[in-house]
Design an enzyme around this catalytic site. Structure first.
Site, short mmCIF file in Angstrom:
data_model
loop_
_atom_site.label_atom_id
_atom_site.label_comp_id
_atom_site.label_asym_id
_atom_site.label_seq_id
_atom_site.Cartn_x
_atom_site.Cartn_y
_atom_site.Cartn_z
CG HIS A 1 3.76 -3.27 -14.84
ND1 HIS A 1 3.51 -4.14 -13.93
CD2 HIS A 1 4.77 -3.50 -15.50
CE1 HIS A 1 4.07 -5.27 -14.63
NE2 HIS A 1 5.15 -5.05 -15.32
CG ASN B 1 -2.16 -1.57 -12.98
OD1 ASN B 1 -1.97 -1.59 -11.54
ND2 ASN B 1 -1.44 -2.51 -13.67
N GLY C 1 0.69 -1.27 0.04
CA GLY C 1 0.14 -0.06 -0.01
C GLY C 1 0.97 1.31 -0.01
CB SER C 2 4.43 2.16 -0.43
OG SER C 2 4.56 1.66 -1.79
CG ASN C 3 2.55 2.90 -5.71
OD1 ASN C 3 3.04 3.95 -6.28
ND2 ASN C 3 3.10 1.99 -5.63
CG LEU D 1 -6.39 -10.68 -15.78
CD1 LEU D 1 -5.31 -9.34 -16.13
CD2 LEU D 1 -5.75 -11.94 -16.46
CG MET E 1 -0.66 -8.54 -6.11
SD MET E 1 0.30 -7.80 -7.29
CE MET E 1 1.36 -9.16 -7.77
CE LYS F 1 -19.81 -19.42 -5.49
NZ LYS F 1 -20.12 -19.84 -4.42
C1 GRF Z 1 4.14 -1.39 -7.18
O1 GRF Z 1 5.45 -1.83 -7.57
C2 GRF Z 1 3.45 -1.45 -8.33
O2 GRF Z 1 4.01 -1.04 -9.52
C3 GRF Z 1 3.03 -2.90 -8.47
O3 GRF Z 1 2.87 -3.32 -7.33
C4 GRF Z 1 3.64 -2.64 -6.39
C5 GRF Z 1 2.52 -2.16 -5.40
O4 GRF Z 1 3.51 -1.57 -4.38
N1 GRF Z 1 1.58 -2.85 -9.28
P1 GRF Z 1 2.77 -1.04 -3.00
O5 GRF Z 1 1.49 -1.90 -2.56
O6 GRF Z 1 2.12 0.28 -3.46
O7 GRF Z 1 3.49 -0.65 -1.82
#
Ligand code: GRF
Length: 190
Positions: free
Chosen positions: A111, A109, A16-18, A94, A92, A66
């Site tokens: 990446h 998203n 959850g850092s982002n 699809l 995580m 489900k």
């Molecule tokens: C990030 O590196 C993002 O690019 C990828 O998953 C990671 C999530 O990191 N999709 P965080 O949970 O936001 O710390």
């Protein structure tokens, strides 16, 4: 005070850092609201971060086979929260076709590679071991594919001699934390 801004909801599975960087950025001037964090993993650290930031949370677990039911519930929660923009941040899974169609043009998203190079769950290691000269991050629209929607923005850096995997990871996450809040804000203010 009337709530005039737009509403963002984040979907995350883990750290959850982002999510935190986006929440902190939006809280700076309160022009928009981070209305909801939805997490598919009970006990994930992103839920603690949300609690500390005062962001409402919902946990939606996916029972085996489900996916459609779980995602119908996620859509209901997003609609109830008045969501204008859905932000995937380390979610995580699809997403299924019905969900992606419902939120088309409103879901993004991030990446940790320079897409279209190195999609998938091991992007950082894959790009590091590839020997690519430039490493970086991508924000993109979400479609039904794996890390395959149209690119919105990228940031990158040149690999320096002797760069370790850990150093590359640190630089990539730092780029994400700068780029993602900026892109979210730009999309909200279009
Ligand atoms: C990030 O590196 C993002 O690019 C990828 O998953 C990671 C999530 O990191 N999709 P965080 O949970 O936001 O710390």
């Amino acid at each position: 005070m009337a709530d005039l801004g737009k509403k963002v909801a984040v979907l995350a599975s883990g750290n959850g850092s982002n999510f935190q960087k986006i929440a902190e950025d939006l809280a700076r001037d309160r022009s928009h609201t981070l209305a909801l964090l939805i997490c598919d993993r009970p006990g994930a650290p992103c839920l603690d971060r949300a609690a500390a930031l005062g962001v409402p949370t919902q946990v939606v677990t996916y029972e085996k086979g489900k996916r459609a039911e779980a995602e119908a519930l996620i859509t209901k929660l997003l609609e109830e929260a008045g969501t204008d923009l859905v932000v995937l941040a380390g979610f995580m899974r699809l997403l299924g076709p019905d969900f992606v169609r419902r939120w088309a043009g409103k879901i993004i998203n991030i990446h940790p590679t320079l897409l279209p190079r190195h999609p998938g769950a091991h992007g950082i290691a894959d790009s590091y071991h590839s020997g690519d000269r430039r490493l970086g991050v991508t924000v993109h629209w979400v479609d039904e594919g794996l890390d395959s929607g149209p690119i919105i923005a990228q940031e990158s850096f040149e690999r320096t001699p002797g760069l370790t995997l850990e150093q590359a990871e640190g630089k990539i996450h730092a780029l994400e934390h700068e780029l993602y809040p900026r892109v979210v804000r730009e999309l909200l203010e279009r």
